[in-house]
Design a protein around this motif. Structure first.
Motif, PDB file in Angstrom:
ATOM      1  N   GLY A 126      50.784  23.854  32.371  1.00  0.00           N
ATOM      2  CA  GLY A 126      49.138  24.132  32.195  1.00  0.00           C
ATOM      3  C   GLY A 126      48.650  23.362  31.196  1.00  0.00           C
ATOM      4  N   ASP A 127      47.435  23.436  30.918  1.00  0.00           N
ATOM      5  CA  ASP A 127      46.733  22.503  29.806  1.00  0.00           C
ATOM      6  C   ASP A 127      46.940  23.133  28.420  1.00  0.00           C
ATOM      7  N   ALA A 128      47.074  24.398  28.300  1.00  0.00           N
ATOM      8  CA  ALA A 128      47.310  24.950  27.277  1.00  0.00           C
ATOM      9  C   ALA A 128      48.842  24.714  26.642  1.00  0.00           C
ATOM     10  N   TYR A 129      49.749  24.465  27.563  1.00  0.00           N
ATOM     11  CA  TYR A 129      51.272  23.983  27.090  1.00  0.00           C
ATOM     12  C   TYR A 129      50.837  22.428  26.699  1.00  0.00           C
ATOM     13  N   GLU A 130      50.178  21.593  27.357  1.00  0.00           N
ATOM     14  CA  GLU A 130      50.244  20.511  27.010  1.00  0.00           C
ATOM     15  C   GLU A 130      49.602  20.065  25.923  1.00  0.00           C
ATOM     16  N   ALA A 131      48.587  20.868  25.449  1.00  0.00           N
ATOM     17  CA  ALA A 131      47.715  20.817  24.402  1.00  0.00           C
ATOM     18  C   ALA A 131      48.674  21.214  23.137  1.00  0.00           C
ATOM     19  N   GLN A 132      49.581  21.995  23.387  1.00  0.00           N
ATOM     20  CA  GLN A 132      50.623  22.391  22.166  1.00  0.00           C
ATOM     21  C   GLN A 132      51.658  21.329  21.817  1.00  0.00           C
ATOM     22  N   VAL A 133      52.155  20.542  23.061  1.00  0.00           N
ATOM     23  CA  VAL A 133      52.914  19.504  23.005  1.00  0.00           C
ATOM     24  C   VAL A 133      52.119  18.219  22.346  1.00  0.00           C
ATOM     25  N   ALA A 134      50.968  18.170  22.540  1.00  0.00           N
ATOM     26  CA  ALA A 134      49.985  16.998  21.868  1.00  0.00           C
ATOM     27  C   ALA A 134      50.041  17.356  20.270  1.00  0.00           C
ATOM     28  N   ARG A 135      50.087  18.456  20.049  1.00  0.00           N
ATOM     29  CA  ARG A 135      49.650  18.857  18.632  1.00  0.00           C
ATOM     30  C   ARG A 135      51.240  18.608  18.024  1.00  0.00           C
ATOM     31  N   LEU A 136      52.317  18.987  18.749  1.00  0.00           N
ATOM     32  CA  LEU A 136      53.403  18.833  18.016  1.00  0.00           C
ATOM     33  C   LEU A 136      53.691  17.159  17.786  1.00  0.00           C
ATOM     34  N   VAL A 137      53.426  16.513  18.765  1.00  0.00           N
ATOM     35  CA  VAL A 137      53.678  14.979  18.898  1.00  0.00           C
ATOM     36  C   VAL A 137      52.804  14.485  17.761  1.00  0.00           C
ATOM     37  N   SER A 138      51.810  15.096  17.473  1.00  0.00           N
ATOM     38  CA  SER A 138      50.631  14.312  16.436  1.00  0.00           C
ATOM     39  C   SER A 138      51.114  14.789  14.959  1.00  0.00           C
ATOM     40  N   GLY A 139      52.199  16.001  14.837  1.00  0.00           N
ATOM     41  CA  GLY A 139      52.439  16.435  13.553  1.00  0.00           C
ATOM     42  C   GLY A 139      51.481  17.482  13.144  1.00  0.00           C
ATOM     43  N   GLU A 140      50.642  18.227  14.028  1.00  0.00           N
ATOM     44  CA  GLU A 140      49.471  19.051  13.691  1.00  0.00           C
ATOM     45  C   GLU A 140      50.106  20.486  13.496  1.00  0.00           C
ATOM     46  N   CYS A 141      51.314  20.801  13.952  1.00  0.00           N
ATOM     47  CA  CYS A 141      52.015  21.966  13.821  1.00  0.00           C
ATOM     48  C   CYS A 141      53.394  22.041  14.091  1.00  0.00           C
ATOM     49  N   ASP A 142      54.315  23.196  13.969  1.00  0.00           N
ATOM     50  CA  ASP A 142      55.779  23.112  14.117  1.00  0.00           C
ATOM     51  C   ASP A 142      55.724  23.697  15.533  1.00  0.00           C
ATOM     52  N   PRO A 143      56.817  23.850  16.140  1.00  0.00           N
ATOM     53  CA  PRO A 143      57.240  24.456  17.419  1.00  0.00           C
ATOM     54  C   PRO A 143      56.884  26.026  17.642  1.00  0.00           C
ATOM     55  N   TYR A 144      57.228  26.688  16.272  1.00  0.00           N
ATOM     56  CA  TYR A 144      57.416  27.910  16.257  1.00  0.00           C
ATOM     57  C   TYR A 144      55.663  28.405  16.164  1.00  0.00           C
ATOM     58  N   THR A 145      54.975  27.772  15.650  1.00  0.00           N
ATOM     59  CA  THR A 145      53.437  28.095  15.626  1.00  0.00           C
ATOM     60  C   THR A 145      52.764  27.683  16.830  1.00  0.00           C
ATOM     61  N   ALA A 146      53.267  26.796  17.604  1.00  0.00           N
ATOM     62  CA  ALA A 146      53.074  26.422  18.970  1.00  0.00           C
ATOM     63  C   ALA A 146      53.350  27.685  20.021  1.00  0.00           C
ATOM     64  N   ALA A 147      54.433  27.783  19.671  1.00  0.00           N
ATOM     65  CA  ALA A 147      55.000  29.066  20.798  1.00  0.00           C
ATOM     66  C   ALA A 147      54.166  30.181  20.602  1.00  0.00           C
ATOM     67  N   ASP A 148      53.677  30.750  19.217  1.00  0.00           N
ATOM     68  CA  ASP A 148      53.142  31.890  18.718  1.00  0.00           C
ATOM     69  C   ASP A 148      51.556  31.734  19.655  1.00  0.00           C
ATOM     70  N   VAL A 149      50.977  30.641  19.429  1.00  0.00           N
ATOM     71  CA  VAL A 149      49.667  30.409  20.081  1.00  0.00           C
ATOM     72  C   VAL A 149      49.850  30.461  21.734  1.00  0.00           C
ATOM     73  N   LEU A 150      50.835  30.087  22.128  1.00  0.00           N
ATOM     74  CA  LEU A 150      50.958  30.286  23.668  1.00  0.00           C
ATOM     75  C   LEU A 150      51.324  31.741  24.075  1.00  0.00           C
ATOM     76  N   LEU A 151      52.020  32.307  23.406  1.00  0.00           N
ATOM     77  CA  LEU A 151      52.308  33.719  23.482  1.00  0.00           C
ATOM     78  C   LEU A 151      51.080  34.583  23.441  1.00  0.00           C
ATOM     79  N   LYS A 152      50.445  34.240  22.768  1.00  0.00           N
ATOM     80  CA  LYS A 152      48.967  35.131  22.312  1.00  0.00           C
ATOM     81  C   LYS A 152      48.163  34.822  23.674  1.00  0.00           C
ATOM     82  N   LEU A 153      48.278  34.030  24.312  1.00  0.00           N
ATOM     83  CA  LEU A 153      47.508  33.613  25.533  1.00  0.00           C
ATOM     84  C   LEU A 153      48.035  34.823  26.575  1.00  0.00           C
TER      85      LEU A 153
END
Length: 320
Positions: A293-320
């Protein structure tokens, strides 16, 4: 006419319809909404007594199971006074590489009971769904108990981790070995010492039978003290030798766990493990949904650009 509604199918199966029972078990293997409805209906009933049979390929498990059915139907129930109304067998077959279904090898080797009204044989493919066979088999056992089977034999294809998991979910677990199948340390490494209630040395007409028995005895001695020391029985399944002794050992183990007040505790532990597996499978399913989904791809993009770490991205997704 055979219904498609699980509740009606249960009524038809209790009235003797094997087609209705087969459809219920198909729902169990297929997954989805009908699977959930079938399981919900099955859990209103008591679970049957489960005998797990495992061991290496070529040990003669299917022939042994076939002969064991005959012995059970001849002797009768565990008290020896009442006949078994019906016995069910779940044969866990390898998955066909072409259809994804069971190869049905065990049915071929159980020809004697294939047309017996008192015996129901179902092959289950190792492909599974959701949590695989470790969930499908307990659900199928519940269905069989709900339609009137008091005893279910589960024969597994080998001694891998999945087979050990399924065998450990039985009330009585039989580990089958044969002369020349490897020393006791191999059995110990496979985790069979922990799950075995009975050991069967099949093909006992071979000359090196005594060394196999000695290895098993040594393995049990090294395993330390246990409330129940697994019985070792010798059989020749092809001609029925030792089957009466094996059934007597199964009966003795059942009486022991009932006397020792461990029967309900074992079932409670089995239920705890089963619930944990279901919970893990449901969570894994939801994770797979989140990973699309789009939300997951958005977090992948943030990881690639260095905006966040995987754990923060996982927390964001779990809150969804």
């Amino acid at each position: 006419m055979i219904s498609r509604d699980p509740k009606e199918l249960f009524e038809q199966a209790r009235s003797g319809s094997r087609v209705a029972l087969a459809r219920l078990l198909t729902y169990i293997e297929s997954g989805g909404a009908l699977h959930r409805q079938t399981v919900a209906e099955a859990y209103r009933s008591t679970s049957p007594y489960v005998i797990g049979i495992t061991g290496p390929p070529g040990a003669g498990k299917s022939t042994l199971t076939d002969r064991l059915i005959s012995e059970a139907l001849t002797v009768g129930s565990f008290d020896g006074q009442h006949p078994f109304g019906a016995i069910a067998i779940l044969a866990v077959d390898p998955t066909s590489p072409f259809t994804g279904g069971a190869i049905l090898g065990d049915r071929v080797r159980m020809q004697e009971h294939a047309t017996d009204d008192r015996v129901f044989i179902r092959s289950m493919a190792t492909r599974g769904h959701l949590g695989g066979l470790s969930l499908a088999v307990p659900d199928a056992i519940r269905v069989l108990g709900a339609v009137g089977f008091s005893v279910v034999l589960v024969e597994t294809v080998g001694v891998g981790q999945m087979e050990v998991e399924i065998a450990s979910a039985a009330d009585t677990t039989i580990v089958v070995t044969i002369p020349g199948a490897g020393d006791s340390m191999q059995a110990n490494k496979a985790g069979l010492l922990e799950v075995a209630d009975l050991f069967v040395v099949n093909k006992a007409d071979r000359p090196d039978i005594s060394s196999v028995r000695r290895d098993l005895e040594q393995m049990l001695d090294l395993g330390g003290e246990r409330a129940w020391r697994p019985t070792i029985t010798e059989t020749v399944a092809t001609d029925g030798r030792g089957l009466s002794e094996l059934w007597a050992a199964i009966t003795e183990h059942r009486l022991f766990i009932e006397r020792d007040d461990t029967f309900m505790e074992r079932r409670r532990m089995r239920t705890r493990v089963e619930l944990q597996r279901v919970l893990s499978a449901v969570v894994a399913n939801r994770v797979r949904e989140l990973a699309n989904g789009d939300a997951y791809e958005a977090q992948v993009a943030r990881l690639v650009s260095g905006e966040c770490d995987p754990y923060t991205a996982a927390d964001v997704l779990l809150k969804l």
